[in-house]
Scaffold this motif. Structure first.
Motif, PDB file in Angstrom:
ATOM      1  N   LEU A   1      -9.610   3.468   5.054  1.00 46.07           N
ATOM      2  CA  LEU A   1      -9.157   2.175   4.549  1.00 46.07           C
ATOM      3  C   LEU A   1      -8.744   1.257   5.699  1.00 46.07           C
ATOM      4  CD1 LEU A   1      -8.643   0.624   1.879  1.00 46.07           C
ATOM      5  CD2 LEU A   1      -6.261   1.339   2.049  1.00 46.07           C
ATOM      6  N   LEU A  26      -4.662  11.093  -9.059  1.00 49.16           N
ATOM      7  CA  LEU A  26      -5.057   9.686  -9.151  1.00 49.16           C
ATOM      8  C   LEU A  26      -5.404   9.304 -10.582  1.00 49.16           C
ATOM      9  CD1 LEU A  26      -7.255   8.960  -5.994  1.00 49.16           C
ATOM     10  CD2 LEU A  26      -4.998   8.049  -6.521  1.00 49.16           C
ATOM     11  N   TYR A  49      -5.622   2.102  -7.924  1.00 51.83           N
ATOM     12  CA  TYR A  49      -5.677   3.372  -7.210  1.00 51.83           C
ATOM     13  C   TYR A  49      -7.094   3.631  -6.693  1.00 51.83           C
ATOM     14  CZ  TYR A  49      -1.142   4.217  -9.364  1.00 51.83           C
ATOM     15  OH  TYR A  49       0.167   4.118  -9.758  1.00 51.83           O
ATOM     16  N   ARG A  50      -7.151   4.237  -5.508  1.00 53.11           N
ATOM     17  CA  ARG A  50      -8.455   4.580  -4.917  1.00 53.11           C
ATOM     18  C   ARG A  50      -8.389   5.943  -4.246  1.00 53.11           C
ATOM     19  NH1 ARG A  50     -10.935   0.352  -0.832  1.00 53.11           N
ATOM     20  NH2 ARG A  50     -12.403   2.110  -0.689  1.00 53.11           N
ATOM     21  N   VAL A  52      -9.402   7.370  -1.277  1.00 55.63           N
ATOM     22  CA  VAL A  52      -9.868   7.015   0.064  1.00 55.63           C
ATOM     23  C   VAL A  52      -8.803   7.447   1.063  1.00 55.63           C
ATOM     24  CG1 VAL A  52      -8.862   4.683  -0.065  1.00 55.63           C
ATOM     25  CG2 VAL A  52     -10.789   5.117   1.491  1.00 55.63           C
ATOM     26  N   SER A  53      -9.220   7.808   2.265  1.00 56.99           N
ATOM     27  CA  SER A  53      -8.258   8.201   3.287  1.00 56.99           C
ATOM     28  C   SER A  53      -7.630   6.970   3.927  1.00 56.99           C
ATOM     29  CB  SER A  53      -8.942   9.042   4.372  1.00 56.99           C
ATOM     30  OG  SER A  53      -9.821   8.241   5.139  1.00 56.99           O
ATOM     31  N   VAL A  58       0.452   5.121   0.660  1.00 57.76           N
ATOM     32  CA  VAL A  58      -0.447   6.144   1.209  1.00 57.76           C
ATOM     33  C   VAL A  58       0.015   7.522   0.741  1.00 57.76           C
ATOM     34  CG1 VAL A  58      -1.326   7.198   3.328  1.00 57.76           C
ATOM     35  CG2 VAL A  58      -0.951   4.726   3.228  1.00 57.76           C
ATOM     36  N   LEU A  78       0.847  -1.200   0.000  1.00 57.47           N
ATOM     37  CA  LEU A  78       0.000   0.000   0.000  1.00 57.47           C
ATOM     38  C   LEU A  78       0.874   1.239   0.000  1.00 57.47           C
ATOM     39  CD1 LEU A  78      -2.813   1.400   0.398  1.00 57.47           C
ATOM     40  CD2 LEU A  78      -2.344   1.297   2.866  1.00 57.47           C
ATOM     41  N   LEU A 107      -1.621  -1.139  -4.108  1.00 54.97           N
ATOM     42  CA  LEU A 107      -2.749  -0.216  -4.059  1.00 54.97           C
ATOM     43  C   LEU A 107      -2.212   1.150  -3.674  1.00 54.97           C
ATOM     44  CD1 LEU A 107      -5.778   0.544  -3.998  1.00 54.97           C
ATOM     45  CD2 LEU A 107      -5.812  -0.171  -1.591  1.00 54.97           C
ATOM     46  N   ILE A 122      -3.304   5.047  -2.663  1.00 56.59           N
ATOM     47  CA  ILE A 122      -4.463   5.841  -2.241  1.00 56.59           C
ATOM     48  C   ILE A 122      -4.077   7.308  -2.078  1.00 56.59           C
ATOM     49  CG2 ILE A 122      -5.540   3.862  -1.103  1.00 56.59           C
ATOM     50  CD1 ILE A 122      -4.771   5.151   1.611  1.00 56.59           C
ATOM     51  N   ASP A 123      -5.033   8.179  -2.380  1.00 60.14           N
ATOM     52  CA  ASP A 123      -4.832   9.615  -2.251  1.00 60.14           C
ATOM     53  C   ASP A 123      -6.212  10.254  -2.207  1.00 60.14           C
ATOM     54  OD1 ASP A 123      -2.005  11.357  -3.060  1.00 60.14           O
ATOM     55  OD2 ASP A 123      -3.885  12.454  -2.848  1.00 60.14           O
TER      56      ASP A 123
END
Length: 238
Positions: free
Chosen positions: A111, A86, A103-104, A106-107, A58, A56, A77, A79-80
């Motif tokens: 998550l 993104l 990519y998602r 989401v915080s 972050v 992951l 994965l 995330i941002d």
């Protein structure tokens, strides 16, 4: 924006405006391209090969590190909370046919509620100094990693030298970064980050500095942690 999100709207807007330049190695993001091989090598030197492991990233931004870790064989994965970077990351991965990165938007905290203890390796690079509550991010990273898994951070130290080098030097003199990229008050001392990590159940395993030589225009890993530094932590098995 949801006030509960651990994000600064101005920071998200700042990086979104530059999103189209993320993969240009001669753009404002040139330093990220230059340090990426160093970061990737450091991560694998401690956590081991990424191939076949759940990873992951972050605060992945446009995906420079996330895609590099996927190229090493990790199931990544990123995330941002900034949508434009993104989308740039997703498009670049499609163009380069890197299938094992997703990519998602989401915080980290959300998550962690959704997928606790899921990842073998969690990275959070050049992100903590851009959020209102960095300790909350550290805690979320600790919840996201599996027991025995690794969490890697990088950020900026808070002292007069860091102000001189990271803001005055990098943003105003050498123009390595756009003016206003960093706020000195958001810089984080290694002792503070180590404290948050321990409170979250992470053991500090390694601390390394990242230095820049303006004459050779090269970055290097070093023992000097007075400006940029990386911290490797590991979640206990219990």
């Amino acid at each position: 924006m949801d006030a509960r999100l651990n994000a600064d709207a101005a920071e998200l807007a700042k990086f979104s405006e530059l999103a189209h330049r993320w993969w240009d190695p001669d753009s404002e993001f040139r330093p990220l391209h230059q340090i990426n091989p160093l970061r990737l090598g450091w991560i694998e030197s401690l956590a081991g090969p990424l191939r076949g492991r759940a990873v992951l990233d972050v605060g992945c931004g446009g995906g420079i590190l996330a895609e590099a870790m996927a190229r090493q064989g990790g199931d990544v994965l990123g995330i941002d909370l900034a949508d434009k970077p993104l989308k740039v990351a997703q498009l670049h991965a499609l163009e380069q046919q890197v299938a094992n990165v997703r990519y998602r938007a989401v915080s980290a905290e959300a998550l962690a509620d959704e997928q606790p203890g899921t990842f073998d390796v969690v990275t959070c690079m050049e992100m903590l100094e851009h959020v209102p509550d960095p300790a909350s991010i550290v805690n979320a990273c600790a919840r996201l990693v599996k027991p025995g898994g690794w969490v890697m951070f990088s950020t900026l130290n808070r002292n007069p030298k860091a102000f001189l080098f990271a803001i005055v030097g990098a943003e105003y003199v050498l123009r390595l970064l756009p003016r206003g990229t960093h706020e000195y008050r958001k810089f984080i001392r290694p002792s503070e980050l180590a404290g948050w990590a321990r409170q979250a159940g992470l053991d500090v395993r390694a601390l390394r500095g990242l230095t820049y030589n303006p004459l050779t225009q090269r970055y290097a890993l070093a023992s000097d942690t007075s400006v940029n530094y990386l911290m490797a932590t590991q979640r206990g098995q219990g």
